[in-house]
Design an enzyme around this catalytic site. Structure first.
Site: not given
Ligand code: 6GU
Length: 273
Positions: A29, A60, A82, A84-85, A112, A210-211, A234, A246
């Site tokens: 990302s 993306h 991903h 989750y997709e 990210a 998530m990846s 973040n 996001h």
């Molecule tokens: Cl805080 N969690 C997850 N699962 N993915 C992220 C994230 C947090 N920040 C960016 N990608």
């Protein structure tokens, strides 16, 4: 994904390439900008490649970019698939199999991620030293193809020690401060609760996303040398008194874009040919 499926995708791509790639790049990302620096690019949209899924997330792009960067022949994924997709673990990792078939020996995987380690700050770059697969699945589940890798692959040095060291040296030379740490792969698409983040910190995680974990497992299975880099976009839930969005993820990756580019390019220039 059987060998025929892999071959059909890789043959399609190979016919368009000028040279054999030695390095694969998976750009997460907001980090796809690296692909824009590839010289004499051959661009192949995922939708044109046999058996490739299509990516669906904003930020993306969904294409392969192959060419030369810092003297190396690379093939980059601008956007990834991903879990989750709704894609299966096999679909998520299919491009890694295809890039291996195309001849890559190493892969740089970027993402990210949220900072779990409270000494991290948004904008930090973290070299991944290890991961925790918290996705509740594994891309290698199912009948093993012994041609592709071992039934029970060793994961003790999944992230190449020399590459981690090299990344440290490159950062030092550039005067960039980097973090090193453990990446936790969660499924998403929800961000975590503060309680979950506290749990992941107790378990030894430094960053969460998530990846990456599925792709790195398959890269390890395939015998590829792996370097992983997280952009801490973040802080994870419960650390700062603010919700996660996001938009923040994308904004932070834009801010660190120059450091990220210099860092990765220096690493690529120093990788063995
Ligand atoms: Cl805080 N969690 C997850 N699962 N993915 C992220 C994230 C947090 N920040 C960016 N990608």
């Amino acid at each position: 994904m059987d060998q025929t499926t892999i071959n059909e995708a890789s043959s399609y791509i190979q016919d368009k390439l000028g040279a054999k790639p030695s390095l694969g790049l998976i750009l997460g990302s907001g980090l796809g900008v690296l692909a824009d620096e590839i010289q004499n690019p051959v661009i192949i949209p995922y939708k044109d490649i046999p058996h490739f899924p299509e990516s669906t997330v904003a930020g993306h792009k969904g294409r392969l970019v192959a060419g030369n960067i810092e003297g190396k022949q690379v093939i980059a994924m601008q956007g990834r698939f991903h879990f989750y997709e709704g894609y299966s673990m096999k679909q998520v990792t299919f491009p890694v199999r295809v890039m291996k078939q195309l001849g890559i020996e190493s892969i740089i995987v970027t993402n990210a991620a949220g900072g779990i380690n409270t000494s991290f700050s948004p904008g930090d770059l973290m070299v991944i030293t290890d991961h925790i697969n918290n996705m509740g699945s594994n891309p290698l589940i199912g009948k093993n193809n012994d041609e592709l890798g071992a039934r029970f692959p060793d994961m003790s040095e999944c992230y190449d020690r020399e590459y981690i060291q090299l990344a440290g040296k490159c950062a030092e030379e550039l005067g960039i401060t980097i973090q090193k740490g453990i990446y936790v792969g969660n499924t998403g698409p929800t961000y975590e609760t503060p309680a979950e983040i506290k749990m992941l910190r107790t378990l030894g995680g430094d960053a969460v996303g998530m990846s990456t974990v599925p792709e790195v497992i398959v890269a390890g299975h395939a015998g590829l040398r792996v370097l992983g880099i997280s952009c801490i976009s973040n802080m994870a839930a419960g650390i700062l008194d603010q919700p996660l969005t996001h938009t923040e993820v994308i904004e932070t990756t834009e801010k660190v874009r120059d450091d990220f580019l210099h860092f990765i390019k220096k690493i690529i220039s120093r990788l063995p040919q």
